[in-house]
Write a protein that holds these residues in place. Sequence first.
Motif, PDB file in Angstrom:
ATOM      1  N   VAL A  34       0.833  -1.205   0.000  1.00 30.78           N
ATOM      2  CA  VAL A  34       0.000   0.000   0.000  1.00 30.78           C
ATOM      3  C   VAL A  34       0.868   1.255   0.000  1.00 30.78           C
ATOM      4  O   VAL A  34       0.570   2.242  -0.691  1.00 30.78           O
ATOM      5  CB  VAL A  34      -0.952  -0.017   1.213  1.00 30.78           C
ATOM      6  N   LYS A  35       1.965   1.233   0.760  1.00 31.95           N
ATOM      7  CA  LYS A  35       2.871   2.387   0.784  1.00 31.95           C
ATOM      8  C   LYS A  35       3.444   2.671  -0.597  1.00 31.95           C
ATOM      9  O   LYS A  35       3.533   3.825  -1.027  1.00 31.95           O
ATOM     10  CB  LYS A  35       4.005   2.156   1.784  1.00 31.95           C
ATOM     11  N   LEU A  36       3.845   1.615  -1.292  1.00 26.00           N
ATOM     12  CA  LEU A  36       4.409   1.817  -2.620  1.00 26.00           C
ATOM     13  C   LEU A  36       3.360   2.352  -3.595  1.00 26.00           C
ATOM     14  O   LEU A  36       3.624   3.288  -4.358  1.00 26.00           O
ATOM     15  CB  LEU A  36       4.990   0.505  -3.145  1.00 26.00           C
ATOM     16  N   LEU A  37       2.182   1.760  -3.576  1.00 26.44           N
ATOM     17  CA  LEU A  37       1.150   2.171  -4.517  1.00 26.44           C
ATOM     18  C   LEU A  37       0.567   3.540  -4.187  1.00 26.44           C
ATOM     19  O   LEU A  37      -0.099   4.143  -5.031  1.00 26.44           O
ATOM     20  CB  LEU A  37       0.030   1.129  -4.555  1.00 26.44           C
ATOM     21  N   SER A  38       0.795   4.034  -2.989  1.00 21.75           N
ATOM     22  CA  SER A  38       0.309   5.370  -2.636  1.00 21.75           C
ATOM     23  C   SER A  38       1.208   6.477  -3.188  1.00 21.75           C
ATOM     24  O   SER A  38       0.820   7.646  -3.189  1.00 21.75           O
ATOM     25  CB  SER A  38       0.214   5.503  -1.117  1.00 21.75           C
ATOM     26  N   GLN A  39       2.397   6.116  -3.685  1.00 23.28           N
ATOM     27  CA  GLN A  39       3.313   7.105  -4.238  1.00 23.28           C
ATOM     28  C   GLN A  39       2.900   7.436  -5.674  1.00 23.28           C
ATOM     29  O   GLN A  39       2.694   6.533  -6.500  1.00 23.28           O
ATOM     30  CB  GLN A  39       4.746   6.583  -4.218  1.00 23.28           C
ATOM     31  N   TRP A  40       2.791   8.704  -6.001  1.00 21.82           N
ATOM     32  CA  TRP A  40       2.381   9.112  -7.340  1.00 21.82           C
ATOM     33  C   TRP A  40       3.373   8.634  -8.390  1.00 21.82           C
ATOM     34  O   TRP A  40       2.993   8.315  -9.522  1.00 21.82           O
ATOM     35  CB  TRP A  40       2.233  10.633  -7.404  1.00 21.82           C
ATOM     36  N   ARG A  41       4.656   8.552  -8.016  1.00 16.56           N
ATOM     37  CA  ARG A  41       5.667   8.088  -8.963  1.00 16.56           C
ATOM     38  C   ARG A  41       5.412   6.654  -9.389  1.00 16.56           C
ATOM     39  O   ARG A  41       5.494   6.313 -10.585  1.00 16.56           O
ATOM     40  CB  ARG A  41       7.046   8.213  -8.323  1.00 16.56           C
ATOM     41  N   VAL A  42       5.087   5.795  -8.425  1.00 16.04           N
ATOM     42  CA  VAL A  42       4.829   4.391  -8.736  1.00 16.04           C
ATOM     43  C   VAL A  42       3.547   4.256  -9.552  1.00 16.04           C
ATOM     44  O   VAL A  42       3.480   3.462 -10.504  1.00 16.04           O
ATOM     45  CB  VAL A  42       4.749   3.572  -7.435  1.00 16.04           C
ATOM     46  N   ARG A  43       2.537   5.037  -9.215  1.00 16.41           N
ATOM     47  CA  ARG A  43       1.284   4.981  -9.976  1.00 16.41           C
ATOM     48  C   ARG A  43       1.500   5.391 -11.425  1.00 16.41           C
ATOM     49  O   ARG A  43       0.947   4.785 -12.356  1.00 16.41           O
ATOM     50  CB  ARG A  43       0.242   5.887  -9.327  1.00 16.41           C
ATOM     51  N   LEU A  44       2.307   6.412 -11.638  1.00 15.37           N
ATOM     52  CA  LEU A  44       2.593   6.835 -13.005  1.00 15.37           C
ATOM     53  C   LEU A  44       3.360   5.763 -13.768  1.00 15.37           C
ATOM     54  O   LEU A  44       3.130   5.546 -14.969  1.00 15.37           O
ATOM     55  CB  LEU A  44       3.389   8.137 -12.986  1.00 15.37           C
ATOM     56  N   LEU A  45       4.296   5.090 -13.079  1.00 11.83           N
ATOM     57  CA  LEU A  45       5.042   4.026 -13.736  1.00 11.83           C
ATOM     58  C   LEU A  45       4.117   2.883 -14.154  1.00 11.83           C
ATOM     59  O   LEU A  45       4.240   2.360 -15.271  1.00 11.83           O
ATOM     60  CB  LEU A  45       6.136   3.494 -12.805  1.00 11.83           C
ATOM     61  N   VAL A  46       3.215   2.495 -13.282  1.00 13.19           N
ATOM     62  CA  VAL A  46       2.271   1.422 -13.619  1.00 13.19           C
ATOM     63  C   VAL A  46       1.414   1.833 -14.809  1.00 13.19           C
ATOM     64  O   VAL A  46       1.205   1.063 -15.761  1.00 13.19           O
ATOM     65  CB  VAL A  46       1.399   1.072 -12.399  1.00 13.19           C
ATOM     66  N   LEU A  47       0.904   3.061 -14.782  1.00 11.00           N
ATOM     67  CA  LEU A  47       0.068   3.545 -15.881  1.00 11.00           C
ATOM     68  C   LEU A  47       0.846   3.593 -17.185  1.00 11.00           C
ATOM     69  O   LEU A  47       0.343   3.191 -18.246  1.00 11.00           O
ATOM     70  CB  LEU A  47      -0.475   4.936 -15.525  1.00 11.00           C
ATOM     71  N   ALA A  48       2.085   4.082 -17.126  1.00  5.46           N
ATOM     72  CA  ALA A  48       2.897   4.181 -18.336  1.00  5.46           C
ATOM     73  C   ALA A  48       3.217   2.807 -18.913  1.00  5.46           C
ATOM     74  O   ALA A  48       3.166   2.609 -20.136  1.00  5.46           O
ATOM     75  CB  ALA A  48       4.190   4.935 -18.031  1.00  5.46           C
TER      76      ALA A  48
END
Length: 452
Positions: free
Chosen positions: A27-41
Amino acid sequence: MTATVADAPASAARPVSVARGYRFELVKLLSQWRVRLLVLACWLAPALFVAAVSQQSSLPVDTLFGRWMNATGWAGSLVMLGFAGTYALPLLTSLIAGDVFASEDRLGTWRHLLVAVRSPRRIFVAKALASLTIILVLVAGLAASSAVGGVLAVGNRELVGLDGHLLAPADAAGKVLLAWVCVLAPSLALAAIGLLGSVAFGRSPMGLLLPIVVALAMQLVQLLPVPVAVRLALPSYAFIAWNGLFTSPAQLGPLMIGIVVSLVWAVAATALAYLLFLRRDFTNLTHDGSGRRAITTGLLPLVGLFAVTAAVVSPATGATGSGIEQDKVQSSVATAFAHLYRLQTKQLNRPDVTEAQLRATAACNKGGGQVAPQGPGNDWRCVVSWHLPDVEAAGTAIYQLDVTADGRFVADGDGPKEVNGYFQVRTPAGDAPNPLWQFDGNVELLPTTPKG
């Protein structure tokens, strides 16, 4: 009489389970906007890239399978795989695994985490598993997105292998999926190096950059004309060896060695990171990595591991020198030419002919015969000969070859024009260049027969 009531002993606090710690770290990792952008990209960008490039008239022919991107949707996923192994995956592992421990140093939250979990061992396992999960999601996104984008843009068509033989759409899909699965092993090795850097260097930027630096160094070695044993002893070779899946028969030896070496590196780097983490003094709020001790106990063992794997690979495989030899080049060129000649025959609506009837052979030299015919270089020249049924004279065609240090070569037709010159032919996907004009091939670096 006074009764004495004994206080019940306080129950000892138990550590938080690994499962709960894993969910918390995820949850901590997925709460970071950087990680979310990487997943989306990773789940969107490859599809858009492959679809856009596949519709262009100018294709990335300098990339493996790039020349086939407008002929089949499966080629685009392999182009993306080559890009990912060189650039994307080292960067992704750095951003995820290389920061999973260092972020606690920057935020100063180690004491709070230790109080909550009460077990450094479980903290390490939870963080390692959470970062691994995110990396797997990113790799899955790259694979799925590039494949879907290519198939939707171009179609589910046959793929031309690295020896010129045609792979049916279902076979091509299975090989592409297997190739992406194979690069998980070197990705795990880079992720483990990221964990090691994050633990060893703390909030220092070097921890975050370590997987990228190591990956670039290994890629540089792969570009150099080093012995085969040195090449195979590095995890980065598994980012290249998947191309052996696209020959018939498949060149599985280098691929299996690359996967095993990558897994050994992953286990070793993770174990080193674990030992360093358990020895850390969490009461020191000014801790900023282990400094010189991190290098001696973390990085030097990896250098020793490289030396050991290189020493084991050489006698185990019988590989010597560059692995690029005259007979291997001749065999690869002749095989690819025979397969592609049949493809050209079909496209030009000529009578079919089998490889056995063609009896294609190649005579290759290097440097105009002035140097030993071995090793990489752009000065290889091959004369291919073949026979047609009911035709007494043998046909010949000339190719100039550029052979790279990893065994890949590009054959450029040099006449006669009606055989391997540039002209357009009709294909199910539309007009395309003559398949015998330029083609990619692969020379297996390991001995084709075991040495006694």
